[in-house]
Design a protein around this motif. Sequence first.
Motif, PDB file in Angstrom:
ATOM      1  N   GLY A   1      65.689  32.690  88.475  1.00 46.90           N
ATOM      2  CA  GLY A   1      65.996  33.838  89.326  1.00 46.90           C
ATOM      3  C   GLY A   1      65.184  35.057  88.943  1.00 46.90           C
ATOM      4  N   ALA A   2      65.011  35.258  87.621  1.00 45.74           N
ATOM      5  CA  ALA A   2      64.232  36.414  87.159  1.00 45.74           C
ATOM      6  C   ALA A   2      62.767  36.290  87.572  1.00 45.74           C
ATOM      7  CB  ALA A   2      64.351  36.533  85.646  1.00 45.74           C
ATOM      8  N   ILE A   3      62.218  35.089  87.438  1.00 47.48           N
ATOM      9  CA  ILE A   3      60.816  34.870  87.802  1.00 47.48           C
ATOM     10  C   ILE A   3      60.622  35.039  89.306  1.00 47.48           C
ATOM     11  CG2 ILE A   3      58.975  33.134  87.902  1.00 47.48           C
ATOM     12  CD1 ILE A   3      60.187  31.986  85.277  1.00 47.48           C
ATOM     13  N   ALA A   4      61.547  34.448  90.090  1.00 48.45           N
ATOM     14  CA  ALA A   4      61.448  34.567  91.550  1.00 48.45           C
ATOM     15  C   ALA A   4      61.607  36.021  91.982  1.00 48.45           C
ATOM     16  CB  ALA A   4      62.508  33.690  92.216  1.00 48.45           C
ATOM     17  N   GLY A   5      62.555  36.728  91.335  1.00 50.56           N
ATOM     18  CA  GLY A   5      62.761  38.132  91.684  1.00 50.56           C
ATOM     19  C   GLY A   5      61.563  38.987  91.340  1.00 50.56           C
ATOM     20  N   ALA A   6      60.981  38.753  90.172  1.00 52.25           N
ATOM     21  CA  ALA A   6      59.796  39.518  89.769  1.00 52.25           C
ATOM     22  C   ALA A   6      58.611  39.197  90.673  1.00 52.25           C
ATOM     23  CB  ALA A   6      59.452  39.211  88.313  1.00 52.25           C
ATOM     24  N   GLY A   7      58.490  37.910  91.033  1.00 51.96           N
ATOM     25  CA  GLY A   7      57.362  37.500  91.874  1.00 51.96           C
ATOM     26  C   GLY A   7      57.424  38.075  93.272  1.00 51.96           C
ATOM     27  N   THR A   8      58.634  38.312  93.767  1.00 53.72           N
ATOM     28  CA  THR A   8      58.792  38.862  95.122  1.00 53.72           C
ATOM     29  C   THR A   8      58.953  40.373  95.117  1.00 53.72           C
ATOM     30  OG1 THR A   8      61.179  38.438  94.984  1.00 53.72           O
ATOM     31  CG2 THR A   8      59.810  36.734  96.014  1.00 53.72           C
ATOM     32  N   GLY A   9      58.966  40.951  93.942  1.00 49.78           N
ATOM     33  CA  GLY A   9      59.073  42.406  93.846  1.00 49.78           C
ATOM     34  C   GLY A   9      60.479  42.938  93.887  1.00 49.78           C
ATOM     35  N   VAL A  10      61.469  42.060  93.945  1.00 51.10           N
ATOM     36  CA  VAL A  10      62.858  42.498  93.987  1.00 51.10           C
ATOM     37  C   VAL A  10      63.285  43.059  92.624  1.00 51.10           C
ATOM     38  CG1 VAL A  10      65.249  41.745  94.342  1.00 51.10           C
ATOM     39  CG2 VAL A  10      63.419  40.848  95.797  1.00 51.10           C
ATOM     40  N   ILE A  11      62.823  42.387  91.547  1.00 58.33           N
ATOM     41  CA  ILE A  11      63.130  42.842  90.192  1.00 58.33           C
ATOM     42  C   ILE A  11      61.903  43.531  89.616  1.00 58.33           C
ATOM     43  CG2 ILE A  11      63.732  42.110  87.853  1.00 58.33           C
ATOM     44  CD1 ILE A  11      65.269  39.787  89.030  1.00 58.33           C
ATOM     45  N   ARG A  12      62.063  44.793  89.241  1.00 54.89           N
ATOM     46  CA  ARG A  12      60.951  45.562  88.674  1.00 54.89           C
ATOM     47  C   ARG A  12      61.069  45.702  87.157  1.00 54.89           C
ATOM     48  NH1 ARG A  12      57.878  48.256  92.515  1.00 54.89           N
ATOM     49  NH2 ARG A  12      58.165  47.174  94.500  1.00 54.89           N
ATOM     50  N   THR A  13      62.286  45.673  86.664  1.00 58.08           N
ATOM     51  CA  THR A  13      62.497  45.812  85.219  1.00 58.08           C
ATOM     52  C   THR A  13      63.518  44.781  84.758  1.00 58.08           C
ATOM     53  OG1 THR A  13      64.255  47.450  85.515  1.00 58.08           O
ATOM     54  CG2 THR A  13      61.996  48.279  85.213  1.00 58.08           C
ATOM     55  N   LEU A  14      63.396  44.362  83.502  1.00 61.38           N
ATOM     56  CA  LEU A  14      64.318  43.389  82.922  1.00 61.38           C
ATOM     57  C   LEU A  14      64.450  43.668  81.437  1.00 61.38           C
ATOM     58  CD1 LEU A  14      65.974  40.738  83.376  1.00 61.38           C
ATOM     59  CD2 LEU A  14      63.933  39.513  82.624  1.00 61.38           C
ATOM     60  N   ARG A  15      65.661  43.826  80.960  1.00 57.76           N
ATOM     61  CA  ARG A  15      65.886  44.074  79.543  1.00 57.76           C
ATOM     62  C   ARG A  15      65.729  42.765  78.778  1.00 57.76           C
ATOM     63  NH1 ARG A  15      70.973  46.872  77.566  1.00 57.76           N
ATOM     64  NH2 ARG A  15      69.589  47.107  75.760  1.00 57.76           N
ATOM     65  N   CYS A  16      64.819  42.743  77.833  1.00 55.55           N
ATOM     66  CA  CYS A  16      64.609  41.552  77.009  1.00 55.55           C
ATOM     67  C   CYS A  16      63.830  41.930  75.765  1.00 55.55           C
ATOM     68  CB  CYS A  16      63.865  40.468  77.793  1.00 55.55           C
ATOM     69  SG  CYS A  16      62.169  40.904  78.227  1.00 55.55           S
ATOM     70  N   ASP A  17      63.858  41.040  74.794  1.00 53.10           N
ATOM     71  CA  ASP A  17      63.073  41.203  73.575  1.00 53.10           C
ATOM     72  C   ASP A  17      61.825  40.333  73.736  1.00 53.10           C
ATOM     73  OD1 ASP A  17      61.934  41.280  71.092  1.00 53.10           O
ATOM     74  OD2 ASP A  17      63.773  40.784  69.978  1.00 53.10           O
ATOM     75  N   PRO A  18      60.655  40.942  73.870  1.00 55.43           N
ATOM     76  CA  PRO A  18      59.431  40.143  74.091  1.00 55.43           C
ATOM     77  C   PRO A  18      59.080  39.232  72.924  1.00 55.43           C
ATOM     78  CG  PRO A  18      58.890  42.440  73.655  1.00 55.43           C
ATOM     79  CD  PRO A  18      60.374  42.379  73.830  1.00 55.43           C
ATOM     80  N   ARG A  19      59.694  39.471  71.754  1.00 57.80           N
ATOM     81  CA  ARG A  19      59.408  38.638  70.585  1.00 57.80           C
ATOM     82  C   ARG A  19      60.354  37.439  70.492  1.00 57.80           C
ATOM     83  NH1 ARG A  19      60.255  43.453  66.510  1.00 57.80           N
ATOM     84  NH2 ARG A  19      61.973  43.623  68.000  1.00 57.80           N
ATOM     85  N   ALA A  20      61.430  37.461  71.278  1.00 56.52           N
ATOM     86  CA  ALA A  20      62.420  36.382  71.215  1.00 56.52           C
ATOM     87  C   ALA A  20      61.888  35.120  71.893  1.00 56.52           C
ATOM     88  CB  ALA A  20      63.721  36.820  71.886  1.00 56.52           C
TER      89      ALA A  20
END
Length: 422
Positions: free
Chosen positions: A263-282
């Motif tokens: 869902g996060a990938i699809a949302g980011a790919g379609t522009g629906v999700i612009r930001t996502l809280r995550c640890d890039p090192r995890a």
Amino acid sequence: MRISELMVEEKATPLQHFYEGANILITGGTGFLGKILLNKLFTSCPGIENIYILIRKKNNKDVHTRAEEIFDDPIFNVMKKVAPKFRHQFQGIAGDCLLPDLGLSREDRKLLIQRVNIVFHMAATVRFDEKLKIAMQINVKAARDIMLLCSEMKHLKSVLHVSTAYTQCPLRQIDEKFYSPPSDSNDLILLTECMPDKLLESMTPVLLGKWPNTYTFTKAVAEDIIKIYGNKLPVGMFRPGIVISTYRDPVCGWIDNFYGPTGAIAGAGTGVIRTLRCDPRAVANMVPVDLCVNSIIAAAWDISQKHKLLNTYKKIHRFMRVIEYFSMRQWDFKIDNVINLWNRLSDKDKDIFFFDMTQLDWDLFLQQYFRGIRQYLLHDPLDTIPQALVRWNRLYWLHQCIKLLVLFLSAHIIWLFCSKLC
């Protein structure tokens, strides 16, 4: 047996051979994981007799209609060519994990008890924000009902409960073992059954404790249910990570839901999700669904093998306990009457009815005795003895070398220790 059957039997791998003639029950077979499991079983385990899938009525559609609709998905196109007669091996069973005793009819329950050998319990609600009452019913009570059903099965060989890698997510390191549940499992079932819905909702954050949502909480409780009610069953637990699209089988990249990172990938790919809280090192613990299914199929086989070994060891330990009293003691038996009987026999009768233990060649007898065990009990032909001796000699000298190495290392460590003290 037909020639074609003989050919299949000769070419079958040990894992495929395990599934030959098997009757399988699958819960959660209409879901993402279930579809790939069905596809793999039908295409890679041709000797399966029947697959029963627990299906609930939905959207005014009966079980037969929903069972047929499973195979409308294009993912099964290859399977339909490889196993064109799969419908003769497939049967939908009316049931619902939200109902007591899985909602099974008396006739269907009897059918499953009499026929099923292997059980894959995958049914679950994966919604993180599911109400606790519903999550407990589907993820916990249904697991208990499955274990109770399995305990009645006449020819059960293997039960696999599909859990999740995140049942113990409050911990940093998670081992391959059973953990204590968040609370007593049976008390939680009783609590969620009896408590009014609104009161239960208000208490949910308190009941969850360190667990972030009802999904991981109830799956952790379900594992304890498996431990309690599956104690005497050939049962195992499988904890997959985040299940994502197929890697290669039957096609690359197939997915049918927006759960988790999809869902996060699809949302980011379609522009629906612009930001996502995550640890890039995890590290994201993701696993392709076809690799997950292959592991599940292999795990069911492994459970059966280990259960056989466990039963064998139980018999051995029981035997050892039985003979311990006699193997730890010695007696002096008087046999004067037997000796007198032997002395009264004629020479010819002594030859025909020989029983004089003093004339027994123990070395020859024990050699014959051990060979008899090998040949008649273990069914290991005597012509393999030369190869066995070669293997035994290799293992013997390897063992001696390891002992010398351990002795040398121990002496070296002691010498270093003494040198430092001096």
